[in-house]
Scaffold this motif. Sequence first.
Motif, PDB file in Angstrom:
ATOM      1  N   ARG A 174      33.688  25.135  -6.900  1.00 48.31           N
ATOM      2  CA  ARG A 174      32.903  26.257  -7.079  1.00 48.31           C
ATOM      3  C   ARG A 174      33.062  27.127  -8.169  1.00 48.31           C
ATOM      4  O   ARG A 174      34.033  27.013  -9.086  1.00 48.31           O
ATOM      5  N   ASP A 176      31.994  30.700  -8.000  1.00 50.96           N
ATOM      6  CA  ASP A 176      31.765  32.025  -7.479  1.00 50.96           C
ATOM      7  C   ASP A 176      32.481  32.985  -7.362  1.00 50.96           C
ATOM      8  O   ASP A 176      32.650  34.007  -6.927  1.00 50.96           O
ATOM      9  N   ALA A 245      23.421  27.539  -5.929  1.00 50.09           N
ATOM     10  CA  ALA A 245      22.903  27.412  -4.707  1.00 50.09           C
ATOM     11  C   ALA A 245      23.850  27.029  -3.563  1.00 50.09           C
ATOM     12  O   ALA A 245      23.773  27.644  -2.584  1.00 50.09           O
ATOM     13  N   ARG A 246      24.652  26.172  -4.111  1.00 54.56           N
ATOM     14  CA  ARG A 246      25.453  25.716  -3.248  1.00 54.56           C
ATOM     15  C   ARG A 246      26.605  26.612  -2.836  1.00 54.56           C
ATOM     16  O   ARG A 246      27.083  26.910  -1.615  1.00 54.56           O
ATOM     17  N   ASP A 247      26.993  27.225  -4.003  1.00 57.19           N
ATOM     18  CA  ASP A 247      28.240  28.562  -3.947  1.00 57.19           C
ATOM     19  C   ASP A 247      27.805  29.447  -2.640  1.00 57.19           C
ATOM     20  O   ASP A 247      28.512  30.072  -2.115  1.00 57.19           O
ATOM     21  N   ALA A 248      26.385  29.799  -2.735  1.00 57.45           N
ATOM     22  CA  ALA A 248      25.941  30.717  -1.863  1.00 57.45           C
ATOM     23  C   ALA A 248      26.096  30.491  -0.397  1.00 57.45           C
ATOM     24  O   ALA A 248      26.062  31.310   0.240  1.00 57.45           O
ATOM     25  N   THR A 249      26.273  29.223  -0.147  1.00 56.94           N
ATOM     26  CA  THR A 249      26.560  28.753   1.358  1.00 56.94           C
ATOM     27  C   THR A 249      27.925  28.669   1.707  1.00 56.94           C
ATOM     28  O   THR A 249      28.153  28.360   2.799  1.00 56.94           O
ATOM     29  N   LEU A 250      28.930  28.781   0.871  1.00 59.89           N
ATOM     30  CA  LEU A 250      30.354  28.363   1.046  1.00 59.89           C
ATOM     31  C   LEU A 250      31.056  29.686   1.308  1.00 59.89           C
ATOM     32  O   LEU A 250      30.974  30.771   1.081  1.00 59.89           O
ATOM     33  N   LYS A 291      26.391  40.714   2.643  1.00 58.96           N
ATOM     34  CA  LYS A 291      26.490  41.141   4.205  1.00 58.96           C
ATOM     35  C   LYS A 291      26.598  42.883   4.144  1.00 58.96           C
ATOM     36  O   LYS A 291      27.013  43.634   3.464  1.00 58.96           O
TER      37      LYS A 291
END
Length: 297
Positions: A174, A176, A245-250, A291
């Motif tokens: 990652r 991020d 995009a993937r990092d935003a889900t981790l 959040k």
Amino acid sequence: MQTMHIEPFFDTVTGTVSYVLADTAAGQAAVIDPVLDFEAQSGTLTSASSDRIIDYLRAQGWQLQWILETHAHADHLSGAQHIRHHLGGKIAIGEHIQSVQKMFSRIFHFEPGFLPNGSQFDHLLHDGERFQVGGLEVTALHLPGHTPADMAFQVQDAVFVGDTLFLPDVGTARADFPGGDAVSLYRSIQRILSLPESTRLFVCHDYPPNGRAPDCMCRVADQIQRSIHVSEGISEAEFVAMRNARDATLAMPTLILPAVQVNLRAGKLPPAASDGRSYLQIPINAFLGDKKPADGV
């Protein structure tokens, strides 16, 4: 005559692979990315993972010269101090650890005496620096992206790539975390993939998919042909879009809060409080992202 030996040690809890690199003819060795065991639920810190390495080096009769960190890990606590206490050796990390220390010392509100200048380590490595493990010449490579301070260590036909690359069926790290950057990560990976295709790449983590057994090594050719993230033909723009995009889900790594506080100190705990006990901090909402914070608390 130089004889290079590489011995991996896999930690099943964190998925970390630590290594002993040795010149067996000279009887001298380095340890790369050692693990200290931390149970987050109870705050219990033990040393079984590092003790395996200590016992191995003692059994071989090799002298420990270096304890090398590829970066300040966010997923496990470093066993560097524990190993040095028993076997000696110098603890080294990339010189850009200073920028990481500056970022995280503010997040964790480190004590006033903490200096974000890398002085907690015995040696700071710069890009292209060469040093010896016995008669083996090791070259430090600066590979920013996962963090600003990631390093790899190249010796003969082997490169210890840290978290920059995983095995082809797992992909890449990652980008991020504070100071991370997907563009830099892609360019660092291309630097590795420009090496001869027979070059062996030793990864710092494995998260085996589809039930395969843990592994730790592939070749440059394997990455070019089969990597799910950076195989031949995947452009920088495509990689960056995928990685962001993937990092935003981790989720954050389970041990990031204790690990960073210890690893930025070269594996030492924070200074003890007046009761003689060391404490780790939990910074509230430091990684809030998009959040909504709680109200009225």
